[in-house]
Design an enzyme around this catalytic site. Structure first.
Site, mmCIF file in Angstrom:
data_model
loop_
_atom_site.group_PDB
_atom_site.id
_atom_site.type_symbol
_atom_site.label_atom_id
_atom_site.label_comp_id
_atom_site.label_asym_id
_atom_site.label_seq_id
_atom_site.Cartn_x
_atom_site.Cartn_y
_atom_site.Cartn_z
ATOM 1 N N ARG A 12 43.021 32.772 31.423
ATOM 2 C CA ARG A 12 42.991 31.416 32.008
ATOM 3 C C ARG A 12 44.342 30.790 31.687
ATOM 4 O O ARG A 12 44.629 30.480 30.529
ATOM 5 C CB ARG A 12 41.849 30.593 31.420
ATOM 6 C CG ARG A 12 41.979 29.113 31.743
ATOM 7 C CD ARG A 12 40.747 28.324 31.413
ATOM 8 N NE ARG A 12 39.651 28.663 32.303
ATOM 9 C CZ ARG A 12 38.589 27.906 32.508
ATOM 10 N NH1 ARG A 12 38.465 26.751 31.905
ATOM 11 N NH2 ARG A 12 37.637 28.293 33.318
ATOM 12 N N HIS A 16 40.303 30.063 41.251
ATOM 13 C CA HIS A 16 39.257 30.407 40.280
ATOM 14 C C HIS A 16 38.312 31.409 40.959
ATOM 15 O O HIS A 16 37.167 31.089 41.278
ATOM 16 C CB HIS A 16 38.527 29.129 39.856
ATOM 17 C CG HIS A 16 37.766 29.258 38.578
ATOM 18 N ND1 HIS A 16 37.678 30.444 37.847
ATOM 19 C CD2 HIS A 16 37.035 28.341 37.877
ATOM 20 C CE1 HIS A 16 36.936 30.241 36.781
ATOM 21 N NE2 HIS A 16 36.542 28.984 36.768
ATOM 22 N N GLN A 65 34.664 32.211 39.702
ATOM 23 C CA GLN A 65 33.737 31.104 39.974
ATOM 24 C C GLN A 65 33.238 31.183 41.424
ATOM 25 O O GLN A 65 32.034 31.095 41.684
ATOM 26 C CB GLN A 65 34.428 29.757 39.738
ATOM 27 C CG GLN A 65 33.525 28.558 39.965
ATOM 28 C CD GLN A 65 32.416 28.455 38.940
ATOM 29 O OE1 GLN A 65 32.673 28.436 37.746
ATOM 30 N NE2 GLN A 65 31.156 28.402 39.390
ATOM 31 N N ASP A 90 33.346 19.114 43.089
ATOM 32 C CA ASP A 90 34.078 19.515 41.876
ATOM 33 C C ASP A 90 34.767 18.259 41.324
ATOM 34 O O ASP A 90 34.805 17.210 41.993
ATOM 35 C CB ASP A 90 35.099 20.610 42.253
ATOM 36 C CG ASP A 90 35.721 21.295 41.038
ATOM 37 O OD1 ASP A 90 35.343 20.972 39.892
ATOM 38 O OD2 ASP A 90 36.608 22.159 41.240
ATOM 39 N N CYS A 97 30.633 23.643 40.042
ATOM 40 C CA CYS A 97 31.095 24.717 39.142
ATOM 41 C C CYS A 97 31.009 24.322 37.676
ATOM 42 O O CYS A 97 30.958 25.181 36.809
ATOM 43 C CB CYS A 97 32.522 25.110 39.512
ATOM 44 S SG CYS A 97 33.630 23.692 39.590
ATOM 45 N N ARG A 134 27.442 33.285 36.479
ATOM 46 C CA ARG A 134 28.782 33.681 36.014
ATOM 47 C C ARG A 134 28.660 34.946 35.150
ATOM 48 O O ARG A 134 29.449 35.875 35.266
ATOM 49 C CB ARG A 134 29.420 32.546 35.191
ATOM 50 C CG ARG A 134 29.842 31.316 35.978
ATOM 51 C CD ARG A 134 31.075 31.570 36.815
ATOM 52 N NE ARG A 134 32.197 32.055 36.035
ATOM 53 C CZ ARG A 134 33.118 31.266 35.445
ATOM 54 N NH1 ARG A 134 33.069 29.960 35.623
ATOM 55 N NH2 ARG A 134 34.107 31.773 34.737
HETATM 56 N N1 CP Z 1 33.452 26.480 35.733
HETATM 57 C C1 CP Z 1 34.205 26.869 34.673
HETATM 58 O O1 CP Z 1 35.112 27.717 34.774
HETATM 59 O O2 CP Z 1 33.825 26.289 33.500
HETATM 60 P P1 CP Z 1 34.671 26.311 32.152
HETATM 61 O O3 CP Z 1 35.899 25.472 32.375
HETATM 62 O O4 CP Z 1 33.752 25.744 31.111
HETATM 63 O O5 CP Z 1 35.058 27.737 31.863
#
Ligand code: CP
Length: 310
Positions: free
Chosen positions: A107, A134, A137, A229, A269, A297
């Site tokens: 990330r 992402h 997701q 979102d 998400c 997930r």
């Molecule tokens: N949706 C998502 O990626 O959540 P986090 O930021 O908690 O990983």
């Protein structure tokens, strides 16, 4: 079990139609086997490095639990714990980690850093969120829609708000699959060129184009999936006031949900900013499937890990 056609998963564009369905079918099998009490050790002895430049609840925990349940091990690496891009180049970190681990999930703030990491790694690299995309997701989200509605071709998916990394990935994935997707928000915040280039390429193949509109009535009419979102992310705090003004009318609340299709579900998400993009009564209400979405997930990431690491 099969394999994906590319070594890395940096964008949903990396996936063929067959790859996407292989992920979904594998996730379904792994989820069913998990609920039967089975714990196949498909990644026994394998190690996953997880690099996080930003905080995370779902991505961090679901990937770590995913590989643990499959018999492998995860290493959680935060800034300050490794030298990535500070005391050594991104490429040197990638080459070193590749000698120790079997895959890297990252990330990172900048998508370009992820690309550099993948170009220098000799093991699979998975995007755990960048400033642009992402993909894990979006894959979990469309898997969740498939689980709920079965026939993805019969649903209208409407996204309200900002062209976030999740919205960009949903656009790329749904355009690859030829699904009915509507993006609704103020024009200033519509997806940028690099997303649209990929979407347009996919539309040429499927013949199914997403709709872009500022009209809430147009987007909500007959929508089966109502998705939203956050209105701003880490690093955009100084724009908060401007963004609240721009997005307030696009809030997902009970009044909006009443205008959607009778069988409509609400998706997010997460994390959610309750009272901003969504109200408590919607996210906690009977149409919300956000916890199924969060759970999936885990199952979808297990599928991705197995398909990239075996
Ligand atoms: N949706 C998502 O990626 O959540 P986090 O930021 O908690 O990983």
């Amino acid at each position: 079990m099969g394999r994906l056609s590319k070594r890395d998963l940096l964008t949903c564009q990396d996936l063929s139609h067959r790859d996407i369905w292989l992920i979904f079918e594998t996730a379904k099998n792994l989820k069913n086997s998990y609920y039967r009490g089975e714990r196949p050790k498909l990644l026994k002895g394998k190690n996953l490095a997880m690099i996080f430049e930003e905080p995370s609840t779902r991505t961090r925990v679901s990937f770590e639990v995913a590989i643990n349940q499959l018999g492998g091990n995860a290493l959680y690496l935060r800034p300050g714990e490794i030298h990535l891009g500070t005391r050594e180049t991104v490429g040197d970190t990638a080459k070193t980690l590749s000698r120790y681990v079997d895959a890297i999930m990252a990330r990172l703030f900048k998508h370009e850093t992820l690309v550099e990491l993948a170009e220098n790694a000799t093991v699979p690299v998975i995007n755990g969120l960048t400033d642009w995309l992402h993909p894990v997701q979006a894959l979990s989200d469309v898997y969740t829609m498939w689980e709920h509605f079965e026939d993805l071709k019969k649903i209208k998916i409407s996204f309200f708000g900002d062209a976030t990394n999740v919205a960009n990935s949903l656009l790329i994935l749904t355009s690859k699959l030829g699904l009915n997707f509507t993006f609704c928000g103020p024009k200033k915040y519509w997806p940028k060129e690099r997303t649209m280039e990929l979407v347009e390429k996919n539309v040429k193949e499927t013949g199914v184009a997403p709709t872009f509109t500022e009209s809430i009535d147009e987007a909500i009419r007959e929508a089966n999936v109502v998705y939203t979102d956050l209105w701003w992310w880490v690093g955009q705090e100084q724009e908060a006031e401007e963004r609240i003004k721009a997005f307030t009318s696009y809030q997902v609340n009970s009044e909006l949900m009443r205008k959607a299709a009778k069988n409509a579900v609400f998706m997010h998400c997460l994390p959610a900013s309750r009272g901003m993009e969504v109200t408590n009564e919607v996210i906690d209400g009977p149409q919300s499937i956000v916890w199924d979405q969060a759970e999936n997930r885990l199952h979808v990431e297990k599928a991705i890990l197995v398909l990239l690491m075996t």
